[in-house]
Enzyme design. Structure first.
Site, PDB file in Angstrom:
ATOM      1  CG  ASN A  29      -1.776  -1.271   1.259  1.00 60.61           C
ATOM      2  OD1 ASN A  29      -1.630  -2.059   2.183  1.00 60.61           O
ATOM      3  ND2 ASN A  29      -2.570  -1.516   0.243  1.00 60.61           N
ATOM      4  CB  VAL A  65       0.793   6.458   2.821  1.00 66.43           C
ATOM      5  CG1 VAL A  65      -0.139   5.490   3.520  1.00 66.43           C
ATOM      6  CG2 VAL A  65       2.150   6.432   3.465  1.00 66.43           C
ATOM      7  CB  CYS A  66      -2.167   3.997  -1.515  1.00 66.12           C
ATOM      8  SG  CYS A  66      -3.734   3.614  -2.274  1.00 66.12           S
ATOM      9  CB  ILE A  67      -4.454   4.000   3.966  1.00 70.12           C
ATOM     10  CG1 ILE A  67      -3.926   5.312   4.498  1.00 70.12           C
ATOM     11  CG2 ILE A  67      -3.470   2.898   4.141  1.00 70.12           C
ATOM     12  CD1 ILE A  67      -3.656   5.263   5.980  1.00 70.12           C
TER      13      ILE A  67
END
Ligand code: ZN
Ligand code: ZN
Lengths: 495, 131
Positions: free
Chosen positions: B41, B48-50
């Site tokens: 992620n 950051v990919c959340i």
């Protein structure tokens, strides 16, 4: 390094070709004829031309943009790939017109497109950048003027060429430059909006509305252009395959712009007409900090159907972006429909039910909310069981009166964390500044507002700076006993 | 940020930047690791990919419900907590780093070894120092 070597190689080759031709023919005109007759020589010259274009691009980039940011570069490369593929597709449609001049014009188009994209990214970046220098304004304005003039000249040229010579490949160019011109217009409008926003001391509430309308109008013009172009192309040539992807994207963003405007207008209208103003008792009975701006709420507050209260102005700004309750994410548009349908007696309880059993008592520091942060995460999705919120409670503990954040959760994802031990997040500094979690958030927020040119928050900003200077860390209270630790290393603006 | 205990990122100390937009908290901040990371992620450039950092409107991965998205009620702690959980338990479905997602799914051993290397690098230990 490799680029420099290739450039030098191409210059050396060109010099060799030209030198050789001149050595052979001794005169200017025969040399030119000699070179154009020889295929290898022409190949070298084409490569040289290509190198010139790249050098030119670098120069323009240096003048108008300086150093590119990583995301801009990434964006540029991605879009260039699509543009190149589409250009190749366009070549197949116009293979009869294929000539070096044609290729050169497409290269120029691609070249100019790149700068339109970069201008778009740069102006979007204004919103996130705290400090905008005079140089930035100068660069953006001259670039927009430059690109806008070129675009309109090209459109004009293509228009006259089509009138006199009939529909040729110039039609495609005219259309492409018209699209680029609309891009320039929307970038310019956004630039003006951002600039006005930066000049004013307080955040400009209506900016989001103007942004939405800018998107709407420009989207409409683009959709119109694409439709007209495809219609004309079908009539005189074949279906322009190369225009499908951009046309689809344009249609989609236009639909989104229309949707956004309708939804936000409806939410704001609901807010003004349906939702009651919060009474002083309601404000007094709870932690009366507006979750959006983290300022105290005294007047001009609205209560949503879910009983959450916010500043009217904050809520308006939020509804321009999202039509949900910021705290519990209740869809206000759906809720208001329900509210109208419900008999009035049932109103107060009805919308609250979904999370009623999770509601904290008034006075607790932070309300929990369903789904945070992983309640409905793919990994923790439990189809039948209700979503359990992650509860965050503020506790004061210890001789130094350090505020302690205790996190408890029943979500499967957090059971993993809990399995080690209860998670204790402790907020502290190495010096004597102790901030509660709310202060901490507020400090960050105010710090941000302050660097963005707002003087209203300067005292709080000093507190933040002091706090920041002391190398504040959020760390796990139990890190002393080897538990997980979070070091909050830096809060920085994008350089 | 330090890697959660009991996971392959245990013991690492990872510096990160949080970038706030001018209309924070109406739009979410961005988070970017400034050190090398290898995680399903996290993009290769450290972003950051959340879901908590995504505005509900844009949906790059196309499956997240808006309940997990950004809202002004989220705070920096919650973001950090989410990121720690993300380190502990990657979500291979929303692959920001496709190689890492694949490795996490199919070759967990290899992934763990790779993560250990990242941890060592984050602590300034070279691979040669420890082996
Ligand atoms: Zn407010
Ligand atoms: Zn609510």
């Amino acid at each position: 390094m490799r680029g420099a070597a290739l450039t030098t190689a191409s210059f050396v080759l060109t010099a060799a070709v030209v030198g050789h031709a001149y050595y052979q023919k001794k005169q200017f005109y025969p040399s030119v004829v000699y070179i154009t007759k020889s295929n290898p020589s022409m190949a070298v010259l084409y490569i040289q031309a290509f190198v010139f274009v790249i050098l030119m691009g670098k120069l323009v980039k240096k003048v108008f943009f300086g150093q590119l940011r990583a995301s801009e570069m990434e964006h540029l490369i991605e879009r260039s790939w699509y543009a190149v593929t589409e250009t190749c597709l366009a070549f197949t449609v116009f293979r009869d017109d294929f000539s070096p001049k044609f290729v050169a014009m497409f290269t120029l188009l691609l070249f100019l497109k790149c700068f339109h994209w970069l201008a778009e990214d740069r102006v979007d970046y204004m919103e996130r950048s705290p400090v905008i220098s005079v140089l930035f304004h100068l660069r953006v304005l001259t670039l927009l003027l430059f690109l806008g003039t070129l675009d309109s000249l090209w459109v004009n040229f293509a228009y006259h060429s089509t009138l006199t010579k009939g529909a040729t490949v110039q039609l495609v160019f005219g259309f492409e430059y018209a699209i680029l011109f609309t891009i320039i217009c929307s970038v310019l409008l956004k630039y003006v909006l951002h600039t006005i926003d930066l000049q004013s001391e307080n955040p400009w509430e209506n900016k989001a509305v103007y942004m939405l309308y800018t998107d709407l109008i420009m989207g409409f013009i683009k959709v119109f252009l694409y439709t007209a172009f495809v219609a004309i192309m079908i009539k005189i040539h074949t279906f322009p395959l190369f225009a499908i992807r951009p046309m689809y994207l344009t249609m989609r963003s236009f639909k989104k712009a229309v949707n956004d405007i309708i939804m936000s207008r409806r939410a704001i209208r609901n807010m003004n007409t349906l939702y009651p103003d919060a009474t002083p008792e309601e404000l007094a009975s709870m932690d009366n900090v507006c979750i959006i701006c983290r300022e105290d709420m005294n007047t001009a507050c609205k209560k949503l159907p879910c009983n959450h209260i916010f500043h009217t102005s904050c809520l308006r700004s939020w509804f321009q972006r999202q039509q949900t309750c910021p705290t519990c994410r209740m869809d206000v548009l759906r809720a208001s429909v329900r509210q109208i349908q419900q008999p009035p007696a049932q109103q107060p309880q009805q919308p609250q039910q979904p999370q009623a059993n999770n509601m904290p008592q008034p006075g607790q520091a932070m309300p929990p909310f369903p789904g945070y942060p992983f309640g409905s995460h793919p990994f923790s999705r439990e189809q039948d069981s209700p979503m359990l919120p992650l509860e965050v409670l503020l506790l004061h503990q210890g001789s130094r009166n350090l505020p302690l954040l205790e996190v408890t959760s029943n979500s499967p994802r957090h059971r993993l964390l809990k399995s080690h031990r209860q998670r204790h997040l402790l907020l502290s500094t190495s010096k004597s500044f102790n901030f509660s979690s709310r202060d901490y958030d507020r400090a960050i927020y105010n710090y941000h507002r302050c660097t963005a040119g707002c003087t209203r928050y300067s005292t709080k900003c000093n507190a933040w700076d002091a706090w920041n200077a002391s190398h504040a860390t959020i760390y796990d209270a139990s890190s002393f006993s080897n538990d997980a630790t979070i070091w909050f290393t830096q809060v920085t603006h994008l350089a | 940020m330090s890697g959660p205990e009991g996971t392959c990122f245990e013991g690492g100390v990872f510096p990160a930047k949080i970038i706030f937009p001018t209309d924070y908290p109406l739009t979410p901040p961005k988070m970017k690791f400034t050190c090398e990371m290898f995680h399903p992620n996290i993009y290769s450039d450290g972003r950051v990919c959340i879901s908590i950092l995504h505005a509900p409107g844009d949906d790059p991965m196309g499956y997240e419900s808006s309940a997990e998205r950004w809202s002004p009620v989220q705070s920096v702690e919650k973001i950090l907590l989410s990121v720690v959980s993300m380190l502990a338990e990657p979500n291979a479905e929303s692959g920001a780093n496709v190689d890492a997602s694949k490795m996490w799914r199919d070759e967990r051993e290899l992934f763990n070894r790779r993560a250990k290397e990242i941890v060592k690098k984050s602590l300034g230990l070279d691979k040669t120092d420890t082996s």
